[in-house]
Design an enzyme around this catalytic site. Sequence first.
Site, mmCIF file in Angstrom:
data_model
loop_
_atom_site.group_PDB
_atom_site.id
_atom_site.type_symbol
_atom_site.label_atom_id
_atom_site.label_comp_id
_atom_site.label_asym_id
_atom_site.label_seq_id
_atom_site.Cartn_x
_atom_site.Cartn_y
_atom_site.Cartn_z
ATOM 1 N N LYS A 163 0.838 -1.195 0.000
ATOM 2 C CA LYS A 163 0.000 0.000 0.000
ATOM 3 C C LYS A 163 0.871 1.242 0.000
ATOM 4 O O LYS A 163 1.544 1.541 0.981
ATOM 5 C CB LYS A 163 -0.914 0.049 1.230
ATOM 6 C CG LYS A 163 -1.980 1.152 1.138
ATOM 7 C CD LYS A 163 -2.628 1.464 2.473
ATOM 8 C CE LYS A 163 -1.969 2.643 3.159
ATOM 9 N NZ LYS A 163 -2.116 3.934 2.423
ATOM 10 N N GLU A 219 10.095 1.987 10.695
ATOM 11 C CA GLU A 219 11.005 3.123 10.661
ATOM 12 C C GLU A 219 10.160 4.385 10.650
ATOM 13 O O GLU A 219 9.301 4.557 9.777
ATOM 14 C CB GLU A 219 11.932 3.059 9.452
ATOM 15 C CG GLU A 219 12.941 1.921 9.539
ATOM 16 C CD GLU A 219 13.807 1.955 10.790
ATOM 17 O OE1 GLU A 219 14.047 3.065 11.325
ATOM 18 O OE2 GLU A 219 14.241 0.885 11.251
ATOM 19 N N CYS A 259 12.695 11.990 6.924
ATOM 20 C CA CYS A 259 12.798 11.549 8.318
ATOM 21 C C CYS A 259 14.199 11.803 8.856
ATOM 22 O O CYS A 259 14.386 11.923 10.068
ATOM 23 C CB CYS A 259 12.407 10.091 8.456
ATOM 24 S SG CYS A 259 13.355 8.968 7.408
ATOM 25 N N GLU A 281 8.944 16.612 15.895
ATOM 26 C CA GLU A 281 9.225 16.528 14.466
ATOM 27 C C GLU A 281 8.313 17.484 13.706
ATOM 28 O O GLU A 281 7.096 17.468 13.882
ATOM 29 C CB GLU A 281 9.021 15.098 13.956
ATOM 30 C CG GLU A 281 9.422 14.933 12.505
ATOM 31 C CD GLU A 281 9.295 13.505 12.017
ATOM 32 O OE1 GLU A 281 10.172 13.059 11.258
ATOM 33 O OE2 GLU A 281 8.321 12.830 12.389
#
Length: 480
Positions: free
Chosen positions: A175, A250, A284, A381
């Site tokens: 996906k 991750e 990231c 973040e």
Amino acid sequence: MTETYHNYVDGEWIAAETGETFETHNPADPSDVVGEFQQSGAEDAERAVEAADAASEEWAATPGPERGAILRETSQNLAERKEELTETLVREEGKARPEAAGEVQRAIDIFAYYATKASDLGGEVKSSSSQDTTLYTVNEPIGVAGLITPWNYPIAIPAWKIAPALATGTTIVFKPASIAPSVARQLVECLDDAGLPDGVLNYVTGPGSSVGETFTTHEAVDAVSFTGSSAVGNMVGDQAQETGKRIQLEMGGKNPVLVMPSADVDEAVDIAASGAFGVTGQACTATSRAIVHEDVYEEFVAGVVDAAESIDIGAGLDGADMGPQVAESERDSTLEYVGIGVDEGATLETGSDEASEGDGYFVEPAVFSDVDPDMRIAQEEIFGPVLAVIPVSSYEEAVDVANGVEYGLSASIVTQDLSEAHDFVDDSESGVVKVNEKTTGLELHVPFGGMKNSSSETYREQGDAGLDFYTLSKTVYLNY
């Protein structure tokens, strides 16, 4: 006229059972519709899992060199379509053209790398403590893997999950992120054209609440690999573990670059600016914090502000240095964080908390100085081109600040002190540690993964480690 694209299940391109679709748009020009995709439901995802499960035994029995030949041809197919893939990526995700071209090349290289690895897969022979006994191990494919990938690297991350899975003989349900599924679809086309057997790879678009959840909970799925935010990743991990699946997660990062007194400040500025503002900060591993010794602090701040203000912002197809954010929600989140930084008392040296005029989800690169390590802009973040510059008075304080967040993905130090460099390798609580390099950028033949809330800390991706997740080891005692 907008083209409608289908799911790829059991070797066929088919419409979703739901009969519903969704559109993707060019973030540099939201009126530009890139494509229409299937808004799939749980029934569509289940059909994909059943196809992968049915194909699993035959694909596992396919010799490694034969699997490798398909991966090699896929790499060649990607190379032949590189310009097309690059333009699709720019148009749908928003990257600058050189960044998009580099990502496509990464996918080409990954398939070539694992094509070779497929021929080398095997176990190890060990000495037995008994006479007339051969003792060895055999690596077998895990079965069916569910892959859920993000929008920020929409071909590279699928490639580094799909290629090792196929190399080992594992079948796949996949996906992609709904914001940018086009280039992933083209990757699947390249695999199909290379002769991948029916059912070995199945591509289903749609929401995580139906497609993703089915892939993470279905009893026929043996392993789940996810890349994305920590909030979603931890939920995916919990769902998968409830049914005993192997997981590989991750997730987010709050990556620091430490700038020490011995650093070449111009070099440090280049490293920090490239890591913070490249790919519009949507990585990231992007540099989110510059932790700078007070001896070089003012010089560094002045340099990185100049670097931010020199960036040409605009559409990637027009040759700009930095493209838009991928969606309105991402742009608004970044602008909100810029406002939060101002409210917290940090100094906004450059950038704005206002949306740019005109079309497109563009933001200005933002640099904050006088940032306290406990501020939200230094802890959370942001996933946009925002750099928080934090002053420190010693190496020890810099390391404490660097490690003082919930994440541990990538970290860098800029120094000419060899002892300091070696100490940082030991002291950093990050899965990737760099010296005199930006926090972004990864070699494909070495392991990649984070620590703390950046990762499940189970299995690494890429390199030989990328194969481990998709295999089970069997130990054989052969007494002759």
